[in-house]
Design a protein around this motif. Sequence first.
Motif, PDB file in Angstrom:
ATOM      1  N   ALA A   1       9.299  17.692 -11.952  1.00 53.27           N
ATOM      2  CA  ALA A   1       8.593  16.818 -11.015  1.00 53.27           C
ATOM      3  C   ALA A   1       9.502  16.224  -9.953  1.00 53.27           C
ATOM      4  CB  ALA A   1       7.906  15.692 -11.782  1.00 53.27           C
ATOM      5  N   GLY A   2      10.824  16.420 -10.111  1.00 49.94           N
ATOM      6  CA  GLY A   2      11.766  15.826  -9.168  1.00 49.94           C
ATOM      7  C   GLY A   2      11.827  14.318  -9.299  1.00 49.94           C
ATOM      8  N   ALA A   3      11.711  13.828 -10.554  1.00 44.87           N
ATOM      9  CA  ALA A   3      11.685  12.387 -10.802  1.00 44.87           C
ATOM     10  C   ALA A   3      12.766  12.015 -11.810  1.00 44.87           C
ATOM     11  CB  ALA A   3      10.315  11.972 -11.338  1.00 44.87           C
ATOM     12  N   ALA A   4      13.111  10.732 -11.836  1.00 43.40           N
ATOM     13  CA  ALA A   4      14.058  10.237 -12.823  1.00 43.40           C
ATOM     14  C   ALA A   4      13.408  10.249 -14.206  1.00 43.40           C
ATOM     15  CB  ALA A   4      14.495   8.819 -12.461  1.00 43.40           C
ATOM     16  N   ARG A   5      14.206  10.522 -15.244  1.00 38.76           N
ATOM     17  CA  ARG A   5      13.675  10.566 -16.610  1.00 38.76           C
ATOM     18  C   ARG A   5      13.004   9.259 -16.990  1.00 38.76           C
ATOM     19  NH1 ARG A   5      11.807   9.439 -20.547  1.00 38.76           N
ATOM     20  NH2 ARG A   5      12.218  10.047 -22.700  1.00 38.76           N
ATOM     21  N   GLY A   6      13.561   8.135 -16.570  1.00 39.66           N
ATOM     22  CA  GLY A   6      12.992   6.843 -16.922  1.00 39.66           C
ATOM     23  C   GLY A   6      11.607   6.615 -16.349  1.00 39.66           C
ATOM     24  N   LEU A   7      11.289   7.335 -15.285  1.00 43.84           N
ATOM     25  CA  LEU A   7       9.978   7.164 -14.667  1.00 43.84           C
ATOM     26  C   LEU A   7       8.861   7.651 -15.588  1.00 43.84           C
ATOM     27  CD1 LEU A   7       8.923   6.068 -11.972  1.00 43.84           C
ATOM     28  CD2 LEU A   7       8.856   8.411 -11.124  1.00 43.84           C
ATOM     29  N   VAL A   8       9.155   8.662 -16.398  1.00 44.94           N
ATOM     30  CA  VAL A   8       8.146   9.159 -17.341  1.00 44.94           C
ATOM     31  C   VAL A   8       7.743   8.051 -18.310  1.00 44.94           C
ATOM     32  CG1 VAL A   8       7.605  10.921 -19.049  1.00 44.94           C
ATOM     33  CG2 VAL A   8       9.152  11.472 -17.162  1.00 44.94           C
TER      34      VAL A   8
ATOM     35  N   SER B   1       0.828  -1.210   0.000  1.00 45.41           N
ATOM     36  CA  SER B   1       0.000   0.000   0.000  1.00 45.41           C
ATOM     37  C   SER B   1       0.862   1.259   0.000  1.00 45.41           C
ATOM     38  CB  SER B   1      -0.940   0.000   1.207  1.00 45.41           C
ATOM     39  OG  SER B   1      -0.204  -0.016   2.414  1.00 45.41           O
ATOM     40  N   VAL B   2       1.973   1.214   0.715  1.00 44.16           N
ATOM     41  CA  VAL B   2       2.886   2.361   0.726  1.00 44.16           C
ATOM     42  C   VAL B   2       3.509   2.538  -0.647  1.00 44.16           C
ATOM     43  CG1 VAL B   2       5.071   3.237   1.643  1.00 44.16           C
ATOM     44  CG2 VAL B   2       3.366   2.260   3.197  1.00 44.16           C
ATOM     45  N   ASN B   3       3.936   1.458  -1.270  1.00 44.67           N
ATOM     46  CA  ASN B   3       4.511   1.545  -2.618  1.00 44.67           C
ATOM     47  C   ASN B   3       3.496   2.088  -3.622  1.00 44.67           C
ATOM     48  OD1 ASN B   3       7.107   0.620  -2.048  1.00 44.67           O
ATOM     49  ND2 ASN B   3       6.499  -1.530  -2.227  1.00 44.67           N
ATOM     50  N   GLU B   4       2.261   1.662  -3.489  1.00 41.68           N
ATOM     51  CA  GLU B   4       1.212   2.141  -4.390  1.00 41.68           C
ATOM     52  C   GLU B   4       0.986   3.640  -4.210  1.00 41.68           C
ATOM     53  OE1 GLU B   4      -1.536   2.369  -7.298  1.00 41.68           O
ATOM     54  OE2 GLU B   4      -0.234   0.668  -6.837  1.00 41.68           O
ATOM     55  N   GLU B   5       1.003   4.109  -2.983  1.00 40.67           N
ATOM     56  CA  GLU B   5       0.824   5.533  -2.720  1.00 40.67           C
ATOM     57  C   GLU B   5       1.989   6.345  -3.278  1.00 40.67           C
ATOM     58  OE1 GLU B   5      -0.712   9.181  -1.296  1.00 40.67           O
ATOM     59  OE2 GLU B   5      -1.612   7.235  -1.813  1.00 40.67           O
ATOM     60  N   LEU B   6       3.205   5.828  -3.152  1.00 37.50           N
ATOM     61  CA  LEU B   6       4.374   6.516  -3.698  1.00 37.50           C
ATOM     62  C   LEU B   6       4.293   6.596  -5.218  1.00 37.50           C
ATOM     63  CD1 LEU B   6       7.198   5.012  -1.460  1.00 37.50           C
ATOM     64  CD2 LEU B   6       6.309   7.347  -1.394  1.00 37.50           C
ATOM     65  N   ARG B   7       3.836   5.517  -5.847  1.00 37.29           N
ATOM     66  CA  ARG B   7       3.679   5.530  -7.305  1.00 37.29           C
ATOM     67  C   ARG B   7       2.613   6.546  -7.718  1.00 37.29           C
ATOM     68  NH1 ARG B   7       4.692  -0.124  -6.763  1.00 37.29           N
ATOM     69  NH2 ARG B   7       2.471  -0.576  -6.528  1.00 37.29           N
ATOM     70  N   ARG B   8       1.528   6.589  -6.967  1.00 36.38           N
ATOM     71  CA  ARG B   8       0.455   7.543  -7.280  1.00 36.38           C
ATOM     72  C   ARG B   8       0.968   8.976  -7.189  1.00 36.38           C
ATOM     73  NH1 ARG B   8      -2.867  10.933  -5.014  1.00 36.38           N
ATOM     74  NH2 ARG B   8      -2.013  10.566  -2.934  1.00 36.38           N
ATOM     75  N   ARG B   9       1.731   9.267  -6.136  1.00 37.73           N
ATOM     76  CA  ARG B   9       2.257  10.620  -5.974  1.00 37.73           C
ATOM     77  C   ARG B   9       3.255  10.979  -7.065  1.00 37.73           C
ATOM     78  NH1 ARG B   9       3.399  11.080   0.575  1.00 37.73           N
ATOM     79  NH2 ARG B   9       1.233  10.745   1.262  1.00 37.73           N
ATOM     80  N   SER B  10       4.093  10.029  -7.447  1.00 38.76           N
ATOM     81  CA  SER B  10       5.057  10.282  -8.521  1.00 38.76           C
ATOM     82  C   SER B  10       4.340  10.589  -9.831  1.00 38.76           C
ATOM     83  CB  SER B  10       5.967   9.071  -8.711  1.00 38.76           C
ATOM     84  OG  SER B  10       6.779   8.867  -7.590  1.00 38.76           O
ATOM     85  N   ARG B  11       3.309   9.806 -10.129  1.00 39.04           N
ATOM     86  CA  ARG B  11       2.543  10.017 -11.362  1.00 39.04           C
ATOM     87  C   ARG B  11       1.865  11.384 -11.351  1.00 39.04           C
ATOM     88  NH1 ARG B  11      -2.187   8.775 -14.263  1.00 39.04           N
ATOM     89  NH2 ARG B  11      -1.823   7.503 -16.121  1.00 39.04           N
ATOM     90  N   GLU B  12       1.304  11.767 -10.213  1.00 36.13           N
ATOM     91  CA  GLU B  12       0.627  13.064 -10.135  1.00 36.13           C
ATOM     92  C   GLU B  12       1.615  14.217 -10.253  1.00 36.13           C
ATOM     93  OE1 GLU B  12      -2.020  13.350  -6.832  1.00 36.13           O
ATOM     94  OE2 GLU B  12      -3.500  12.035  -7.793  1.00 36.13           O
ATOM     95  N   ARG B  13       2.818  14.064  -9.715  1.00 28.42           N
ATOM     96  CA  ARG B  13       3.826  15.119  -9.873  1.00 28.42           C
ATOM     97  C   ARG B  13       4.204  15.290 -11.340  1.00 28.42           C
ATOM     98  NH1 ARG B  13       6.191  12.837  -5.197  1.00 28.42           N
ATOM     99  NH2 ARG B  13       7.800  11.839  -6.462  1.00 28.42           N
TER     100      ARG B  13
END
Length: 205
Positions: free
Chosen positions: A45-52, A7-19
């Motif tokens: 977004a403060g994310a790695a390029r590969g995450l996009v 559930s924590v991992n899912e929330e982190l993924r959701r936040r990354s996607r929204e950023r």
Amino acid sequence: MSPRSASVNEELRRRSRERLLQATVELIDERGYEATTLADIACRAGAARGLVSYYFPGKRQLLQSAVHRLMHMELAAALEREPVSQDGRERLARAIDAVLGLARDRPRLMRTHMAGILQSEGFIQCPEQQRLAALLRDTVERYGSADPETDYRLLRALMMGAVVAILLPGAPMPAERLRSELFQRYGLDWRLGRPPGAQPPPPGV
């Protein structure tokens, strides 16, 4: 240190996607589509390029999801604005005003969005679009539709047409006139929602 729960991992993924979605809206509004790269979006977004690329197959798909998220947020805020109303006509008026307001207030972003839909990628069924669709279906159902799915699609088409007309280079139509036409189509009083003036524009204006 214990591993994170699912559930924590899912929330982190959701936040990354929204950023990423928020960064896309901001940058394309500021710079335009061509001047914005996926690396720029990841940096904002403060994310790695590969995450996009992990979340989205390309920039057009990312833009559509980002604008659908923005539209969903604007529509939800309009529908729940104080005083909250359960009246179907008031809620439909607020929905129309929210969408036309985006075309008026964020023309670069919305013009780019509409251009992408009309290109080869077409209309993308993403989670953000589905949330937006659910709100619009609920709106037409509260308005009294006997066939919410069909009437939602018609409302979507009419509002998309109005947005294109507002943004048409060289021959834009006034948002007030398009609002008046949509309100007449649905039998809505001009004073509902957030009217741009005390009276609708006279015919031909």
